[in-house]
Design a protein around this motif. Structure first.
Motif, mmCIF file in Angstrom:
data_model
loop_
_atom_site.group_PDB
_atom_site.id
_atom_site.type_symbol
_atom_site.label_atom_id
_atom_site.label_comp_id
_atom_site.label_asym_id
_atom_site.label_seq_id
_atom_site.Cartn_x
_atom_site.Cartn_y
_atom_site.Cartn_z
ATOM 1 N N PRO A 17 0.818 -1.215 0.000
ATOM 2 C CA PRO A 17 0.000 0.000 0.000
ATOM 3 C C PRO A 17 0.852 1.265 0.000
ATOM 4 O O PRO A 17 0.493 2.259 -0.629
ATOM 5 C CB PRO A 17 -0.817 -0.120 1.297
ATOM 6 C CG PRO A 17 -0.901 -1.587 1.549
ATOM 7 C CD PRO A 17 0.417 -2.153 1.061
ATOM 8 N N GLU A 18 2.008 1.211 0.661
ATOM 9 C CA GLU A 18 2.890 2.375 0.703
ATOM 10 C C GLU A 18 3.465 2.679 -0.678
ATOM 11 O O GLU A 18 3.570 3.839 -1.076
ATOM 12 C CB GLU A 18 4.031 2.150 1.698
ATOM 13 C CG GLU A 18 3.584 2.086 3.145
ATOM 14 C CD GLU A 18 3.026 0.726 3.562
ATOM 15 O OE1 GLU A 18 3.209 -0.278 2.824
ATOM 16 O OE2 GLU A 18 2.391 0.663 4.616
ATOM 17 N N SER A 19 3.855 1.632 -1.412
ATOM 18 C CA SER A 19 4.418 1.874 -2.741
ATOM 19 C C SER A 19 3.340 2.355 -3.709
ATOM 20 O O SER A 19 3.610 3.200 -4.560
ATOM 21 C CB SER A 19 5.133 0.627 -3.284
ATOM 22 O OG SER A 19 4.248 -0.452 -3.425
ATOM 23 N N VAL A 24 1.025 7.099 -6.702
ATOM 24 C CA VAL A 24 -0.033 8.108 -6.812
ATOM 25 C C VAL A 24 0.537 9.494 -6.536
ATOM 26 O O VAL A 24 0.249 10.454 -7.259
ATOM 27 C CB VAL A 24 -1.202 7.787 -5.844
ATOM 28 C CG1 VAL A 24 -2.180 8.950 -5.747
ATOM 29 C CG2 VAL A 24 -1.914 6.515 -6.283
ATOM 30 N N GLU A 25 1.380 9.610 -5.522
ATOM 31 C CA GLU A 25 1.985 10.908 -5.184
ATOM 32 C C GLU A 25 2.846 11.421 -6.333
ATOM 33 O O GLU A 25 2.815 12.610 -6.654
ATOM 34 C CB GLU A 25 2.816 10.784 -3.905
ATOM 35 C CG GLU A 25 3.476 12.082 -3.499
ATOM 36 C CD GLU A 25 2.496 13.219 -3.237
ATOM 37 O OE1 GLU A 25 2.871 14.379 -3.500
ATOM 38 O OE2 GLU A 25 1.362 12.961 -2.793
ATOM 39 N N GLY A 35 2.455 8.211 -18.198
ATOM 40 C CA GLY A 35 3.126 7.229 -19.050
ATOM 41 C C GLY A 35 4.561 6.992 -18.627
ATOM 42 O O GLY A 35 5.045 5.853 -18.614
ATOM 43 N N ARG A 36 5.265 8.067 -18.271
ATOM 44 C CA ARG A 36 6.668 7.940 -17.835
ATOM 45 C C ARG A 36 6.760 7.187 -16.506
ATOM 46 O O ARG A 36 7.616 6.337 -16.290
ATOM 47 C CB ARG A 36 7.283 9.336 -17.689
ATOM 48 C CG ARG A 36 8.700 9.341 -17.255
ATOM 49 C CD ARG A 36 9.583 8.863 -18.368
ATOM 50 N NE ARG A 36 10.493 7.884 -17.806
ATOM 51 C CZ ARG A 36 11.303 7.113 -18.504
ATOM 52 N NH1 ARG A 36 11.326 7.186 -19.799
ATOM 53 N NH2 ARG A 36 12.077 6.258 -17.927
ATOM 54 N N ILE A 37 5.850 7.499 -15.591
ATOM 55 C CA ILE A 37 5.823 6.818 -14.298
ATOM 56 C C ILE A 37 5.488 5.336 -14.505
ATOM 57 O O ILE A 37 6.110 4.463 -13.891
ATOM 58 C CB ILE A 37 4.822 7.495 -13.345
ATOM 59 C CG1 ILE A 37 5.327 8.894 -12.990
ATOM 60 C CG2 ILE A 37 4.600 6.666 -12.086
ATOM 61 C CD1 ILE A 37 4.313 9.774 -12.307
#
Length: 64
Positions: A17-19, A24-25, A35-37
């Motif tokens: 959940p943290e990752s 999202v952040e 797209g890059r993320i």
């Protein structure tokens, strides 16, 4: 055997959940495109967008 032109699905990812919150952040900061993320984490853009648009789970609704 003939190729259908479709890629085989890659391995499924398991994120804590943290990752997920970290991804999202990164999207909300706006300094990189979705797209890059997605590429950085070996995910699809749709998977990242769905996570960003999905409301955060609460104790009563932890499967969201």
């Amino acid at each position: 055997m003939e190729s259908t032109g479709k890629k085989k699905p890659g391995p499924r990812h398991s994120f804590t959940p943290e990752s997920k919150a970290g991804i999202v952040e990164l999207c909300r900061r706006g300094d990189r495109s979705v797209g890059r993320i997605a590429e950085d984490f070996d995910l699809t853009g749709t998977a990242v967008r769905d996570r960003v648009e999905r409301p955060r789970p609460t104790r009563a609704n932890e499967t969201a």
